[in-house]
Write an enzyme that holds these catalytic residues in place. Structure first.
Site, short mmCIF file in Angstrom:
data_model
loop_
_atom_site.label_atom_id
_atom_site.label_comp_id
_atom_site.label_asym_id
_atom_site.label_seq_id
_atom_site.Cartn_x
_atom_site.Cartn_y
_atom_site.Cartn_z
N ILE A 27 -18.84 25.24 -17.76
CA ILE A 27 -19.72 24.71 -18.79
C ILE A 27 -20.43 23.46 -18.30
O ILE A 27 -21.60 23.22 -18.63
CB ILE A 27 -18.95 24.43 -20.11
CG1 ILE A 27 -19.92 24.03 -21.22
CG2 ILE A 27 -17.89 23.36 -19.91
CD1 ILE A 27 -20.93 25.09 -21.58
N ALA A 28 -19.76 22.66 -17.47
CA ALA A 28 -20.39 21.46 -16.91
C ALA A 28 -21.55 21.84 -15.99
O ALA A 28 -22.57 21.14 -15.94
CB ALA A 28 -19.36 20.63 -16.16
N ARG A 29 -21.40 22.93 -15.28
CA ARG A 29 -22.48 23.40 -14.42
C ARG A 29 -23.70 23.84 -15.24
O ARG A 29 -24.84 23.48 -14.93
CB ARG A 29 -21.99 24.54 -13.52
CG ARG A 29 -21.08 24.07 -12.40
CD ARG A 29 -20.58 25.19 -11.51
NE ARG A 29 -19.99 24.62 -10.31
CZ ARG A 29 -20.65 24.34 -9.21
NH1 ARG A 29 -21.95 24.61 -9.14
NH2 ARG A 29 -20.05 23.80 -8.16
N TYR A 70 -10.27 11.03 -12.68
CA TYR A 70 -11.06 10.71 -13.86
C TYR A 70 -11.12 9.21 -14.07
O TYR A 70 -12.12 8.69 -14.59
CB TYR A 70 -10.46 11.40 -15.09
CG TYR A 70 -10.40 12.91 -14.98
CD1 TYR A 70 -11.47 13.63 -14.45
CD2 TYR A 70 -9.28 13.61 -15.39
CE1 TYR A 70 -11.43 15.01 -14.35
CE2 TYR A 70 -9.22 14.99 -15.30
CZ TYR A 70 -10.30 15.69 -14.78
OH TYR A 70 -10.24 17.06 -14.67
N HIS A 91 -9.18 17.36 -24.15
CA HIS A 91 -10.28 16.57 -24.72
C HIS A 91 -9.80 15.24 -25.29
O HIS A 91 -10.47 14.21 -25.11
CB HIS A 91 -10.99 17.37 -25.82
CG HIS A 91 -11.82 18.49 -25.29
ND1 HIS A 91 -12.53 19.34 -26.11
CD2 HIS A 91 -12.07 18.92 -24.02
CE1 HIS A 91 -13.17 20.23 -25.37
NE2 HIS A 91 -12.90 20.00 -24.12
N LYS A 109 -17.12 21.07 -27.43
CA LYS A 109 -16.46 21.71 -28.55
C LYS A 109 -15.43 22.70 -27.99
O LYS A 109 -15.59 23.18 -26.88
CB LYS A 109 -17.47 22.37 -29.49
CG LYS A 109 -18.31 23.47 -28.83
CD LYS A 109 -17.59 24.80 -28.82
CE LYS A 109 -18.22 25.77 -27.89
NZ LYS A 109 -17.26 26.82 -27.47
N ASP A 190 -12.79 28.64 -29.09
CA ASP A 190 -13.90 28.94 -28.20
C ASP A 190 -15.03 29.68 -28.90
O ASP A 190 -16.20 29.40 -28.65
CB ASP A 190 -13.41 29.79 -27.02
CG ASP A 190 -13.43 29.03 -25.72
OD1 ASP A 190 -14.52 28.91 -25.14
OD2 ASP A 190 -12.37 28.55 -25.29
#
Length: 341
Positions: A27-29, A70, A91, A109, A190
């Site tokens: 998702i980051a990509r 991180y 998260h 999300k 999801d």
């Protein structure tokens, strides 16, 4: 009778931010590709538990700095904001890590695993005076603003019924995290979050939630059907599954008209206005279908530049209420994640 126009600005017109990506997965990509393609903002740093993975991401997207932790990422003074793209189970901790470092945060999300974790993150951001937004990208898209305006203007009359579904073939041969309770897997967080959030917007909240569904052998939900009732008595029928591709359509029906969004309703799309005789009166076509994830990033950039601490399009109190709904559904289905209090 015609549809209203959208109020969502072009992402290209948003101020530029320097982003740090926490957990450079799939998702980051997608998010970074959208950001770089259609906004002035750039990802300047990526952090992963694997320095090799962070470096690979940085090379693919021309990102300046890669970190193997991180902590290093959130401590980077050259980063204006953090995008948390880790699994749902992480998260809470990762958002708090960024907030404690004084960084505004956009959190993928579903916001957290549960409402208790969401409340902790929201309280921390409010105490620090930092911008915090859930990355429910659908809320920031032009066609959803057209739907929002239809509701605000009473174009549909009294809302009576909402229907939405979201099914993708992600189990048993999809991503491992979907099947893993330790990673808050299952269809609900999801997939079902999209029709549930859509109905929550359409109905103005829920007064009653009834869920039924099936679980995998590992104890996560394979799919569910959720019936909801809104404050004015309107009903919603919502469904999701990770075992099949479904139409992924949505509609809101009122006493005067209805709006329909065909397949992939949660992505940039077309809204059709239909009268009570099933005649199409008008339609809105999203001007840019590709790179829809850029809209949430652009909204975040505008908010941060304006000194805001949350978005009117998805207030933090609504994020919390949605997490409470997900908790209620999981309780009815009998789904519990390891380590929950």
């Amino acid at each position: 009778m015609t549809l209203p126009t959208t109020r969502i600005p072009d992402p290209n017109d948003a101020p530029a931010l320097r982003w740090g990506v926490l957990a450079p997965g799939g998702i980051a990509r997608d998010w970074t590709a959208a950001l770089h393609a259609t906004t002035a903002s750039r990802v300047v740093a990526a952090g992963s538990r694997s320095l090799e993975r962070a470096r690979a991401f940085a090379a693919d997207f021309d990102v300046d700095r890669a970190y193997g932790s991180y902590d290093e990422l959130v401590a980077d003074d050259g980063v204006d904001a953090i995008y948390v793209a880790s699994p749902h189970s992480e998260h809470h901790d990762h958002a708090l890590l960024a907030i404690e470092a004084g960084k505004p945060v956009l959190v993928e999300k579903a916001f957290t695993r549960n409402a208790a974790e969401a409340a902790e993150v929201i309280d921390a951001a409010r105490a620090a005076g930092l911008l915090l937004v859930e990355a429910m990208w659908t809320r920031f898209l032009p066609h959803i603003d057209v739907v929002r305006r239809c509701l605000e203007d009473g174009l549909l009359g009294d809302v009576v019924a909402v229907e939405a579904d979201h099914g993708q073939l992600l189990f048993p041969d999809g991503p491992q995290r979907m099947a893993d309770p330790a990673l808050a897997g299952g269809a609900l967080l999801d997939l079902a979050i999209y029709p549930i959030a859509f109905a929550h917007l359409a109905l103005g909240g829920f007064t009653e939630v009834r869920a039924t569904g099936t679980l995998t052998d590992a104890g996560v939900d394979a799919g569910e059907t959720v019936a909801v009732i809104g404050p004015q008595g309107a009903v919603g029928t919502l469904s999701s599954t990770m075992r099949a591709k479904t139409p992924c359509a949505a509609s809101i029906s009122g006493t005067a008209a209805r709006v329909e969004i065909d397949g992939w309703f949660y992505q940039p799309n077309t809204v059709r206005l239909i009268d009570t005789d099933d005649r199409e009166l008008d339609r809105f076509e999203t001007p840019r279908r590709e790179h829809g994830l850029a809209y949430e990033a652009a909204e975040f950039a505008r908010l941060l530049t304006a000194g805001a601490t949350e978005s009117d399009l998805l207030p933090l109190d609504e994020t919390l209420r949605l997490m409470q709904v997900l908790d209620e559904i999981r309780g009815q289905l009998g789904v519990r994640f390891p380590g929950e209090g």
